[in-house]
Design a protein around this motif. Structure first.
Motif, PDB file in Angstrom:
ATOM      1  N   ALA A 171      40.874 -47.167  85.107  1.00 51.78           N
ATOM      2  CA  ALA A 171      40.855 -45.922  84.316  1.00 51.78           C
ATOM      3  C   ALA A 171      40.110 -46.127  83.005  1.00 51.78           C
ATOM      4  CB  ALA A 171      42.284 -45.460  84.039  1.00 51.78           C
ATOM      5  N   LEU A 172      40.379 -47.242  82.357  1.00 57.39           N
ATOM      6  CA  LEU A 172      39.735 -47.505  81.060  1.00 57.39           C
ATOM      7  C   LEU A 172      38.298 -48.002  81.249  1.00 57.39           C
ATOM      8  CD1 LEU A 172      42.776 -47.380  80.160  1.00 57.39           C
ATOM      9  CD2 LEU A 172      42.202 -49.119  78.474  1.00 57.39           C
ATOM     10  N   GLY A 173      38.132 -48.990  82.119  1.00 62.45           N
ATOM     11  CA  GLY A 173      36.835 -49.659  82.225  1.00 62.45           C
ATOM     12  C   GLY A 173      35.797 -48.871  82.994  1.00 62.45           C
ATOM     13  N   ILE A 174      36.241 -48.130  84.035  1.00 65.12           N
ATOM     14  CA  ILE A 174      35.299 -47.369  84.861  1.00 65.12           C
ATOM     15  C   ILE A 174      35.328 -45.881  84.490  1.00 65.12           C
ATOM     16  CG2 ILE A 174      34.788 -46.658  87.234  1.00 65.12           C
ATOM     17  CD1 ILE A 174      35.945 -49.424  88.105  1.00 65.12           C
ATOM     18  N   GLY A 175      36.547 -45.336  84.320  1.00 67.60           N
ATOM     19  CA  GLY A 175      36.672 -43.907  84.010  1.00 67.60           C
ATOM     20  C   GLY A 175      36.219 -43.574  82.592  1.00 67.60           C
ATOM     21  N   LEU A 176      36.848 -44.214  81.612  1.00 67.74           N
ATOM     22  CA  LEU A 176      36.499 -43.930  80.206  1.00 67.74           C
ATOM     23  C   LEU A 176      35.320 -44.767  79.729  1.00 67.74           C
ATOM     24  CD1 LEU A 176      39.975 -43.688  78.404  1.00 67.74           C
ATOM     25  CD2 LEU A 176      38.512 -41.823  79.196  1.00 67.74           C
ATOM     26  N   LYS A 177      35.143 -45.941  80.329  1.00 60.43           N
ATOM     27  CA  LYS A 177      34.128 -46.932  79.890  1.00 60.43           C
ATOM     28  C   LYS A 177      34.396 -47.391  78.467  1.00 60.43           C
ATOM     29  CE  LYS A 177      30.517 -45.310  83.025  1.00 60.43           C
ATOM     30  NZ  LYS A 177      31.173 -44.103  83.567  1.00 60.43           N
ATOM     31  N   THR A 178      35.651 -47.746  78.204  1.00 60.03           N
ATOM     32  CA  THR A 178      36.027 -48.272  76.889  1.00 60.03           C
ATOM     33  C   THR A 178      35.867 -49.788  76.889  1.00 60.03           C
ATOM     34  OG1 THR A 178      38.320 -48.689  77.488  1.00 60.03           O
ATOM     35  CG2 THR A 178      37.806 -46.496  76.656  1.00 60.03           C
ATOM     36  N   PRO A 179      35.879 -50.418  75.713  1.00 62.01           N
ATOM     37  CA  PRO A 179      35.963 -51.881  75.671  1.00 62.01           C
ATOM     38  C   PRO A 179      37.308 -52.327  76.267  1.00 62.01           C
ATOM     39  CG  PRO A 179      35.521 -50.943  73.483  1.00 62.01           C
ATOM     40  CD  PRO A 179      35.864 -49.810  74.380  1.00 62.01           C
ATOM     41  N   LEU A 180      37.330 -53.556  76.822  1.00 61.29           N
ATOM     42  CA  LEU A 180      38.580 -54.129  77.355  1.00 61.29           C
ATOM     43  C   LEU A 180      38.753 -55.517  76.738  1.00 61.29           C
ATOM     44  CD1 LEU A 180      38.181 -53.084  81.118  1.00 61.29           C
ATOM     45  CD2 LEU A 180      39.773 -52.104  79.451  1.00 61.29           C
ATOM     46  N   PRO A 181      39.182 -55.585  75.485  1.00 59.09           N
ATOM     47  CA  PRO A 181      39.212 -56.865  74.782  1.00 59.09           C
ATOM     48  C   PRO A 181      40.233 -57.854  75.338  1.00 59.09           C
ATOM     49  CG  PRO A 181      40.224 -55.124  73.453  1.00 59.09           C
ATOM     50  CD  PRO A 181      39.595 -54.457  74.626  1.00 59.09           C
ATOM     51  N   PHE A 182      41.216 -57.362  76.092  1.00 61.55           N
ATOM     52  CA  PHE A 182      42.258 -58.244  76.625  1.00 61.55           C
ATOM     53  C   PHE A 182      41.897 -58.810  78.001  1.00 61.55           C
ATOM     54  CE2 PHE A 182      43.150 -53.792  77.361  1.00 61.55           C
ATOM     55  CZ  PHE A 182      43.278 -53.746  78.731  1.00 61.55           C
ATOM     56  N   ILE A 183      40.733 -58.421  78.545  1.00 57.94           N
ATOM     57  CA  ILE A 183      40.289 -58.970  79.835  1.00 57.94           C
ATOM     58  C   ILE A 183      39.332 -60.130  79.579  1.00 57.94           C
ATOM     59  CG2 ILE A 183      39.008 -58.486  81.976  1.00 57.94           C
ATOM     60  CD1 ILE A 183      41.711 -57.125  81.847  1.00 57.94           C
ATOM     61  N   ILE A 184      39.610 -61.257  80.180  1.00 57.50           N
ATOM     62  CA  ILE A 184      38.737 -62.422  80.045  1.00 57.50           C
ATOM     63  C   ILE A 184      37.337 -62.040  80.538  1.00 57.50           C
ATOM     64  CG2 ILE A 184      38.343 -64.794  80.836  1.00 57.50           C
ATOM     65  CD1 ILE A 184      41.508 -64.798  81.332  1.00 57.50           C
ATOM     66  N   ASP A 185      36.344 -62.202  79.661  1.00 56.69           N
ATOM     67  CA  ASP A 185      34.945 -61.837  79.961  1.00 56.69           C
ATOM     68  C   ASP A 185      34.774 -60.351  80.273  1.00 56.69           C
ATOM     69  OD1 ASP A 185      34.247 -64.493  79.624  1.00 56.69           O
ATOM     70  OD2 ASP A 185      34.497 -64.958  81.758  1.00 56.69           O
ATOM     71  N   GLY A 186      35.711 -59.502  79.839  1.00 56.37           N
ATOM     72  CA  GLY A 186      35.597 -58.061  80.067  1.00 56.37           C
ATOM     73  C   GLY A 186      34.660 -57.416  79.063  1.00 56.37           C
ATOM     74  N   PRO A 187      34.375 -56.107  79.242  1.00 61.16           N
ATOM     75  CA  PRO A 187      33.458 -55.417  78.331  1.00 61.16           C
ATOM     76  C   PRO A 187      34.004 -55.383  76.904  1.00 61.16           C
ATOM     77  CG  PRO A 187      34.423 -53.894  79.938  1.00 61.16           C
ATOM     78  CD  PRO A 187      34.878 -55.250  80.321  1.00 61.16           C
ATOM     79  N   ARG A 188      33.117 -55.649  75.946  1.00 61.33           N
ATOM     80  CA  ARG A 188      33.533 -55.661  74.530  1.00 61.33           C
ATOM     81  C   ARG A 188      33.003 -54.453  73.773  1.00 61.33           C
ATOM     82  NH1 ARG A 188      36.618 -58.544  76.528  1.00 61.33           N
ATOM     83  NH2 ARG A 188      37.019 -60.738  76.119  1.00 61.33           N
ATOM     84  N   THR A 189      32.161 -53.666  74.428  1.00 62.55           N
ATOM     85  CA  THR A 189      31.650 -52.452  73.802  1.00 62.55           C
ATOM     86  C   THR A 189      31.883 -51.284  74.756  1.00 62.55           C
ATOM     87  OG1 THR A 189      29.474 -52.822  74.767  1.00 62.55           O
ATOM     88  CG2 THR A 189      29.827 -53.685  72.543  1.00 62.55           C
ATOM     89  N   GLY A 190      31.742 -50.074  74.209  1.00 63.24           N
ATOM     90  CA  GLY A 190      31.918 -48.899  75.057  1.00 63.24           C
ATOM     91  C   GLY A 190      32.420 -47.724  74.249  1.00 63.24           C
ATOM     92  N   LEU A 191      32.837 -46.681  74.950  1.00 64.02           N
ATOM     93  CA  LEU A 191      33.315 -45.464  74.291  1.00 64.02           C
ATOM     94  C   LEU A 191      34.630 -45.756  73.548  1.00 64.02           C
ATOM     95  CD1 LEU A 191      32.911 -42.289  74.095  1.00 64.02           C
ATOM     96  CD2 LEU A 191      34.577 -42.159  75.974  1.00 64.02           C
ATOM     97  N   VAL A 192      34.712 -45.282  72.306  1.00 58.84           N
ATOM     98  CA  VAL A 192      35.966 -45.394  71.552  1.00 58.84           C
ATOM     99  C   VAL A 192      36.375 -43.980  71.136  1.00 58.84           C
ATOM    100  CG1 VAL A 192      37.122 -46.419  69.566  1.00 58.84           C
ATOM    101  CG2 VAL A 192      35.336 -47.710  70.762  1.00 58.84           C
ATOM    102  N   PRO A 193      37.097 -43.281  72.010  1.00 59.95           N
ATOM    103  CA  PRO A 193      37.498 -41.913  71.676  1.00 59.95           C
ATOM    104  C   PRO A 193      38.561 -41.938  70.574  1.00 59.95           C
ATOM    105  CG  PRO A 193      37.923 -42.463  74.008  1.00 59.95           C
ATOM    106  CD  PRO A 193      37.648 -43.726  73.297  1.00 59.95           C
ATOM    107  N   SER A 194      38.529 -40.962  69.680  1.00 62.07           N
ATOM    108  CA  SER A 194      39.541 -40.926  68.615  1.00 62.07           C
ATOM    109  C   SER A 194      40.849 -40.333  69.126  1.00 62.07           C
ATOM    110  CB  SER A 194      39.036 -40.085  67.440  1.00 62.07           C
ATOM    111  OG  SER A 194      37.906 -40.689  66.891  1.00 62.07           O
ATOM    112  N   TYR A 195      40.754 -39.281  69.945  1.00 65.47           N
ATOM    113  CA  TYR A 195      41.955 -38.614  70.468  1.00 65.47           C
ATOM    114  C   TYR A 195      41.858 -38.528  71.991  1.00 65.47           C
ATOM    115  CZ  TYR A 195      43.493 -37.611  65.816  1.00 65.47           C
ATOM    116  OH  TYR A 195      43.942 -37.770  64.534  1.00 65.47           O
ATOM    117  N   ILE A 196      42.877 -39.099  72.646  1.00 64.18           N
ATOM    118  CA  ILE A 196      42.875 -39.181  74.124  1.00 64.18           C
ATOM    119  C   ILE A 196      44.176 -38.575  74.643  1.00 64.18           C
ATOM    120  CG2 ILE A 196      42.690 -40.765  76.096  1.00 64.18           C
ATOM    121  CD1 ILE A 196      41.881 -42.905  73.889  1.00 64.18           C
TER     122      ILE A 196
END
Ligand SMILES: NC(=O)c1ccc[n+]([C@@H]2O[C@H](COP(=O)([O-])OP(=O)(O)OC[C@H]3O[C@@H](n4cnc5c(N)ncnc54)[C@H](OP(=O)(O)O)[C@@H]3O)[C@@H](O)[C@H]2O)c1
Length: 375
Positions: A171-196
């Protein structure tokens, strides 16, 4: 493999202690003897829409080098289980062993497995098929699909984690395309929505999404919808900033009023297929209008043209950067106490009858709880 027991157990047999070998009108149950303990009791479906049946097979031994063999202690029920059993949803061959979630003890490991040892207590992500479905005594999965159970967690609790956590990552990584800082080698950049807004905050998936949003986007504000009875859990335990009555006629206005100058939302995560035309009016007209919708097996929800709608599902996780590391990353989150039990557990009981009952309960629909059966 041969059939042992069909759906209904005669009343006389129910009074006999479980695991006592007995023969009565053609029905038999397994014994507790050493040799029988090595049998694999399978709960399987032979035809689309057919009943769950009990069968036995030898304990599997055909492990590939990265496989682990798990002795299941508890399984959790997912909506996908009944969709697969009743409608043949994504079933490629029969008979098949359902079951996507479970926890248990490592019985054997493949030659190349180093991280996991025999007797370790694990949480698994299973696949509905003869080899890897969790509705059986022994299931084989790749070592990437398991994570260590925290010692303080009951098997019943641990069994509920896998599917909703993995799909929440999607949901976060594919749907929203947000960063996933808690995933080892996961995406560190992406959409940062203010209100979800999370549509379906009391669902298993919603409860996981809310927690992961708070971890991934600590400066963002997370709202969720549910029945009012779940609002305390959603806010106090899962960490959402506000919960809204999903049935309120003023939902859109209430949500917008929760944002600065009533500007509206940047993103919606729909984990229950609840998107209706009016909810899209809650978007900030000047924002990214990202609508991440889970694939429920139904048709994709249609959105206004200016809404950025993205479908997500757990099976696409291999496409995500760091997607192979999600269970290892869960281990760290659990050890650090940063990921909590998403929903209270309803332990329906033990064995075949409890499994049938739990599936019937799922067919009727659950509210803010995870159904679990012990083996
Ligand atoms: N494609 C995939 O990879 C994948 C993976 C996992 C799940 N899924 C799908 O995702 C969906 C959710 O799964 P789940 O296991 O999280 O389901 P679940 O826990 O069984 O969902 C039950 C919850 O849905 C809530 N709900 C129902 N309608 C709602 C609405 N209109 N607005 C807000 N909440 C609503 C109910 O809330 P209240 O009781 O508070 O009213 C209830 O708590 C299912 O369709 C499942 O098949 C897909």
């Amino acid at each position: 493999m041969h059939l042992l027991l069909r759906r209904a157990i005669p009343p006389a047999l129910k009074r006999v202690a479980p695991y006592t070998k007995i023969s009565l009108r053609g029905y038999r149950l397994p014994t507790r003897s050493t040799s029988m303990a090595e049998e694999n009791i399978k709960y399987l479906v032979r035809v689309k829409g057919g009943p769950l049946e009990v069968a036995k097979a030898p304990k599997p031994t055909d492990l590939a080098s990265n496989d682990v063999l798990i002795r299941l202690k508890a399984v959790a029920i997912n909506p996908a289980d009944t969709k697969m059993i009743d409608e043949g949803h994504r079933v490629t061959s029969y008979p098949f062993v359902p079951g996507l979630d479970g926890s248990g003890i490592i019985e054997a490991t493949g030659d190349a497995v180093e991280r996991i040892k025999v007797s370790d207590e694990m949480i698994g992500l299973f696949q509905s098929n003869d080899r890897s479905g969790s509705f059986q005594t022994f299931a084989i999965v790749d070592e990437q699909k398991v994570t260590k159970k925290p010692p303080s967690w009951a098997f019943e609790e641990a069994a509920t984690l896998g599917v909703c956590y993995a799909t929440a990552i999607a949901a976060l990584g594919i749907g929203l395309k947000t960063p996933l800082p808690f995933i080892i080698d996961g995406p560190r950049t992406g959409l940062v929505p203010s209100y979800i807004l999370v549509l379906g905050g009391s669902s298993a998936l919603g409860a996981a999404v809310i927690q992961l949003l708070r971890l991934a986007l600590p400066d963002s504000t997370v709202f969720a919808t549910s029945s009012p009875k779940h609002h305390t859990h959603i806010v106090n335990t899962l960490g959402a900033h506000r919960a809204f009555d999903r049935s309120s006629s003023s939902l859109v206005e209430d949500v917008k009023r929760g944002t600065p100058a009533s500007q509206g939302l940047d993103a919606i995560v729909d984990v229950v297929g609840a998107g209706t035309s009016d909810i899209f009016e809650a978007f900030n007209p000047n924002g990214p209008k990202r609508y991440a919708q889970v694939w429920t097996g139904e048709d994709k929800i249609q959105t206004p043209e200016d809404v950025d709608s993205v479908l997500f599902r757990s099976r696409d996780l291999s496409q995500l950067q760091g997607g192979d590391n999600i269970m290892l990353s869960l281990q760290t989150l659990l050890e650090d106490g940063r990921y909590k039990l998403p929903l209270p557990v309803n332990n329906v009981g033990q064995g075949f009858e409890a499994l049938q009952k739990a599936l019937d309960l799922m067919r009727m629909g659950v509210s803010g709880e995870k159904l679990v059966v012990t083996f």
